[in-house]
Enzyme design. Structure first.
Site, PDB file in Angstrom:
ATOM      1  N   ARG A 208       0.720  -0.956  -0.461  1.00 41.58           N
ATOM      2  CA  ARG A 208       0.028   0.420   0.237  1.00 41.58           C
ATOM      3  C   ARG A 208       0.674   1.683   0.280  1.00 41.58           C
ATOM      4  O   ARG A 208       0.471   1.937  -0.839  1.00 41.58           O
ATOM      5  CB  ARG A 208      -0.764   0.240   1.326  1.00 41.58           C
ATOM      6  CG  ARG A 208      -1.948   0.562   1.243  1.00 41.58           C
ATOM      7  CD  ARG A 208      -3.172   0.085   2.233  1.00 41.58           C
ATOM      8  NE  ARG A 208      -3.948   1.897   2.901  1.00 41.58           N
ATOM      9  CZ  ARG A 208      -4.308   1.689   3.523  1.00 41.58           C
ATOM     10  NH1 ARG A 208      -4.389   1.126   4.820  1.00 41.58           N
ATOM     11  NH2 ARG A 208      -5.425   2.941   3.736  1.00 41.58           N
TER      12      ARG A 208
ATOM     13  N   SER B 127      -4.599 -16.768   3.431  1.00 36.97           N
ATOM     14  CA  SER B 127      -5.388 -15.676   4.524  1.00 36.97           C
ATOM     15  C   SER B 127      -6.374 -16.464   4.475  1.00 36.97           C
ATOM     16  O   SER B 127      -7.515 -15.912   4.309  1.00 36.97           O
ATOM     17  CB  SER B 127      -5.326 -14.392   3.517  1.00 36.97           C
ATOM     18  OG  SER B 127      -3.858 -13.472   4.272  1.00 36.97           O
TER      19      SER B 127
ATOM     20  N   CYS C 184     -10.563 -20.210  12.263  1.00 40.72           N
ATOM     21  CA  CYS C 184     -11.229 -20.228  13.678  1.00 40.72           C
ATOM     22  C   CYS C 184     -12.239 -20.735  13.134  1.00 40.72           C
ATOM     23  O   CYS C 184     -13.331 -20.601  13.984  1.00 40.72           O
ATOM     24  CB  CYS C 184     -11.403 -18.729  13.775  1.00 40.72           C
ATOM     25  SG  CYS C 184      -9.926 -18.300  14.511  1.00 40.72           S
TER      26      CYS C 184
ATOM     27  N   ASP D  73       1.536 -16.234  14.343  1.00 40.89           N
ATOM     28  CA  ASP D  73       1.247 -18.050  15.718  1.00 40.89           C
ATOM     29  C   ASP D  73       2.442 -17.929  16.149  1.00 40.89           C
ATOM     30  O   ASP D  73       2.916 -17.984  17.373  1.00 40.89           O
ATOM     31  CB  ASP D  73       0.177 -18.428  15.519  1.00 40.89           C
ATOM     32  CG  ASP D  73      -1.249 -18.000  15.336  1.00 40.89           C
ATOM     33  OD1 ASP D  73      -2.096 -16.914  15.939  1.00 40.89           O
ATOM     34  OD2 ASP D  73      -1.702 -18.889  14.554  1.00 40.89           O
TER      35      ASP D  73
ATOM     36  N   TYR E 279     -27.999   1.958  27.456  1.00 37.92           N
ATOM     37  CA  TYR E 279     -29.405   1.044  28.392  1.00 37.92           C
ATOM     38  C   TYR E 279     -30.301   1.624  27.520  1.00 37.92           C
ATOM     39  O   TYR E 279     -31.031   2.381  26.808  1.00 37.92           O
ATOM     40  CB  TYR E 279     -29.649   1.981  29.527  1.00 37.92           C
ATOM     41  CG  TYR E 279     -30.339   1.289  29.856  1.00 37.92           C
ATOM     42  CD1 TYR E 279     -31.132  -0.120  30.625  1.00 37.92           C
ATOM     43  CD2 TYR E 279     -31.873   2.645  30.347  1.00 37.92           C
ATOM     44  CE1 TYR E 279     -32.317   0.314  30.933  1.00 37.92           C
ATOM     45  CE2 TYR E 279     -33.208   2.249  30.928  1.00 37.92           C
ATOM     46  CZ  TYR E 279     -33.186   0.681  31.056  1.00 37.92           C
ATOM     47  OH  TYR E 279     -34.567   0.961  31.704  1.00 37.92           O
TER      48      TYR E 279
ATOM     49  N   TRP F 249     -29.488  -0.549  35.161  1.00 32.29           N
ATOM     50  CA  TRP F 249     -27.580  -0.935  35.575  1.00 32.29           C
ATOM     51  C   TRP F 249     -27.482  -2.948  34.800  1.00 32.29           C
ATOM     52  O   TRP F 249     -27.818  -3.787  35.590  1.00 32.29           O
ATOM     53  CB  TRP F 249     -27.988  -1.413  37.436  1.00 32.29           C
ATOM     54  CG  TRP F 249     -28.528  -0.431  38.459  1.00 32.29           C
ATOM     55  CD1 TRP F 249     -29.011  -0.309  39.086  1.00 32.29           C
ATOM     56  CD2 TRP F 249     -27.034   0.449  39.242  1.00 32.29           C
ATOM     57  NE1 TRP F 249     -29.398   0.692  39.776  1.00 32.29           N
ATOM     58  CE2 TRP F 249     -28.535   1.408  39.437  1.00 32.29           C
ATOM     59  CE3 TRP F 249     -25.269   0.343  38.026  1.00 32.29           C
ATOM     60  CZ2 TRP F 249     -26.860   2.169  40.323  1.00 32.29           C
ATOM     61  CZ3 TRP F 249     -25.093   2.163  38.617  1.00 32.29           C
ATOM     62  CH2 TRP F 249     -25.391   2.392  39.660  1.00 32.29           C
TER      63      TRP F 249
ATOM     64  N   ARG G  58     -19.887  -3.175  40.703  1.00 34.87           N
ATOM     65  CA  ARG G  58     -20.169  -2.188  42.740  1.00 34.87           C
ATOM     66  C   ARG G  58     -19.586  -2.998  42.934  1.00 34.87           C
ATOM     67  O   ARG G  58     -19.379  -2.578  44.439  1.00 34.87           O
ATOM     68  CB  ARG G  58     -21.806  -1.934  42.081  1.00 34.87           C
ATOM     69  CG  ARG G  58     -21.610  -1.277  41.732  1.00 34.87           C
ATOM     70  CD  ARG G  58     -24.042  -0.980  42.228  1.00 34.87           C
ATOM     71  NE  ARG G  58     -24.213  -0.540  43.108  1.00 34.87           N
ATOM     72  CZ  ARG G  58     -25.975  -0.715  42.660  1.00 34.87           C
ATOM     73  NH1 ARG G  58     -26.228  -0.069  42.070  1.00 34.87           N
ATOM     74  NH2 ARG G  58     -25.929  -0.777  44.288  1.00 34.87           N
TER      75      ARG G  58
END
Lengths: 455, 455
Positions: free
Chosen positions: B23, B42, B46, B289, B432, B440, B448
């Site tokens: 690049r 490539s 997984c 790896d 939320y 929470w 907490r």
């Protein structure tokens, strides 16, 4: 004699304060009295759209903790249907009216928590006695709307006024119930909590759901017949309606506070310090949708009514009242919502906010997928990042996508919270496995693109 | 004459380096030759379990970029089925053997990227000519296993040896294909990448799926008949098997590097600096790896083979080779996986890691839900936090739960990355809304509880 804490408003902020104070100080040391003009304690007003749609069965499912729990487990003297009508700071007294007809009572306090929440914005045209016009702020509002939707004649045509979170969620709820729905929005697009390019994705999804969105339209009045609403008048003509839902936002409920001399800031909310003390007023604390808070990115005071902030602020106030030490660090404007299956997350500043706050910035939008491209169910996830120029500090982020998109905003929110630059973010160690992300996580792809945009 | 870059190993790390270098520097300035002993560039190893299970249809779906793309778009001279057998640092040459029978070639380099990946751990007993014993590292491994599973006689009974990510994912894949599956694990529990209390939740889910988990069992050999595997011998008796899958982990593939004199660190991986230069060796880079990397929390060198790290490291090497500047900041051990519908996320140190690294700490486990309790589909989410004592700095986090649990680890990973304390975390502004979290958030509830545990 025990010190006396009076809590004005028994919802999230007030009752979080009461619980935390009680946790640290027993009833012999601190007496706690909580007034609320409504019939409920600590309920989820965010859940009302899902109860209206029928996704949630019972109103009482939305009540996190009922008065009996507060009375018995927390020894809080909860007095519902009692509206506090005056606060006398000199005499350290409040006046509360028993709305069931029991008259006024005066109650002494040493410490006060002001947690009256917010009130829906109702423009003049909406102040009507006509039946069929609803806000969706309280459980009573929800009850009334549900009754109306199930009434006879059963409403078929709904108009939702306002395209913010509540308006969008209510439009969906009404579609789910089988009504035809027109959403009227004054701006160019609903969901203006994200930038227009991202909001368009939401608007498209809503249209796909069958919501008739009318933007750039101003409501001017209501049509009624025999005391029932029959239509909404706008500058773009009249829309017939058997039910009208108002989602025009809320403003801090400060009338009582202002009458008592509590300071109100530029955002319209009560001014508090980091420990949630009302600025300049000894022994008076405030929390929840009635306060203004610091936006950590812009540095400006803002009013962002949201249950999660109310709970945190109440907890902070309660810890301090209880003799502990806690501070509320401010907000960064994180929010998530769901429109049908489309998920939306946002944090920090939009482009317009960033410009208003005086930042120079770049913004980039990337499309990636929520899973590895080859994994079943992989769908587009659009990530937008706004980064300060030239520092690269993240200023804001928005995500729109399907399945598992919205809560991805949390990783960006934590990055923003910590002042990370997009360059630093490219190195973040985020979870990777094919069911959850491409090998380059959408967040990392966006960060890389932002780095490129900065150079 | 153009500078010449040779890439040894044409998978994630090597090809990310090649792409990034290209690049920044055109073919006239930098010639790039990439060797790989395999047949693919490539690809996602997984993804192999999902291809075995049938969730992913085609092997080629797992190939992110094929050789033609690299040749045509990136002008990289990709030579597959060529194994580099020697690196001569003095003469700046590699020797590569054409595995299709074309003999050896010598190629000059100015710059070298060593990206040979990792090789599966195969204990002595697993080195057999018997058919029906498989690793799952390469696409060829996957091809061979799929052929075997579809062969005649069709295997019915599988034994998976090793309960790490690959073992767990393969056990599920084989169950999905209708085989009976025994998972043999030497430790007390599979999924030892999380603490035992969290791993138990995963083991229970796997048993619910029908996997027969045998823990504390050591494999001693294989039974074979007519050249086919028929069983696995262990210190707890023999388990009959028509197919055996090995998931015993991998180690850095450094034989070639060590022969050439490249330095290997205590983790077994090649030692690199922050820019992915091999330490002390001019013009030689390494990624993926085969390298060791810094664990940002323990400060120790570790070997964590994962495609997302390989891609980032390759990108960093490539930017630097291309004349830019980039550093790899290390890892914190974030990982996610899915066992049937159960989702697992982890980041940072486990209790045992924290103790080994010399930290004093508290750990807390909380149960909450992935959605507001009243919202349909709300299910338990278990969050574990490990925090340094007395500072409160987050050291590690683990999440086990259903629907939308695993990627919640990212918010914790970013908090950990930034050195946040659990006290600071209680103030985090996370998304939320009822479809996504209780008021929470589970992360905040856990923070907490950790604060409480520290006081």
């Amino acid at each position: 004699m025990a010190e006396r804490l009076i809590v004005v408003g028994a919802d999230a902020g007030g009752m979080a304060a009461a619980s935390q104070a009680r946790r640290r100080r027993g009833p012999d040391d601190l007496e706690i009295v909580a007034f609320d003009r409504g019939r409920f304690t600590s309920y989820s007003s965010c859940g009302i759209p899902y109860w209206i749609s029928g996704l949630v069965d019972e109103r009482d499912d939305l009540v996190a903790r009922d008065p009996a729990t507060f009375r018995e487990q927390f020894h809080v003297d909860v007095r519902l249907r009692h509206e506090v009508t005056a606060i006398d700071l000199d005499r350290r007294e409040v006046v509360a009216r028993d709305l069931t007809g029991g008259g006024d009572v005066r109650e002494r306090f040493d410490t006060l928590v002001y947690a009256t929440g917010a009130t829906p914005v109702h423009p003049k045209w909406a102040r009507t006695d006509a039946a069929g016009v609803f806000g969706v702020q309280t459980l009573d509002d929800g009850d009334a709307l549900r009754d109306w939707l199930e009434g006879d004649p059963q409403p078929r045509r709904a108009v939702v006024v306002g395209g913010g979170y509540i308006g969008v969620e209510m439009a969906e709820a009404l579609i789910v119930r089988g009504l035809s729905v027109i959403l009227v929005e004054q701006a160019d697009q609903p969901m203006s909590t994200v930038d227009p390019d991202m909001g368009k994705l939401v608007a498209d999804a809503m249209r796909g759901l069958g919501v008739d969105i009318r933007t750039g339209v101003t409501v001017t009045g209501l049509e009624t017949h025999d005391g029932r609403v029959t239509g909404v008048c706008t500058d773009a003509g009249e829309f017939p309606a058997d039910v009208v839902v108002l989602g025009l936002g809320v403003r801090p409920n400060t009338a009582l506070a202002e009458a008592a001399g509590l300071p109100v800031g530029p955002s319209g909310g009560i001014r508090v310090d980091r420990r949630m003390r009302v600025v300049g007023v000894d022994g008076v604390w405030a929390a929840g949708d009635c306060v203004e808070t610091l936006h950590r990115v812009s540095g400006q005071p803002v009013h962002i009514p949201l249950g999660t902030h109310a709970n945190k602020q109440g907890r902070v106030a309660g810890i301090n009242i209880g003799g502990g030490y806690a501070t509320f660090p401010g907000v960064i404007g994180t929010a998530v919502t769901k429109v049908c299956d489309l998920e939306v997350g946002r944090t920090g500043l939009r482009e317009s906010d960033a410009a208003a706050a005086g930042f120079e910035f770049v913004s980039v939008v990337t499309e990636s997928t929520n899973r590895a491209g080859y994994y079943p169910g992989a769908r587009t996830m659009t990530v937008k990042l706004i980064a300060e120029k030239p520092s690269g500090r993240l200023l804001g982020a928005q995500i729109v996508g399907w399945s598992e998109a919205a809560k991805r905003i949390d990783a960006l929110a934590v990055a923003l919270w910590n002042g990370m630059t997009v360059d630093e973010m490219t190195g973040l160690d985020l979870g990777y496995a094919p069911p959850y992300a491409p090998v380059w996580d959408p967040v990392l792809i966006a960060a890389r693109k932002a780095v490129d945009a900065l150079t």
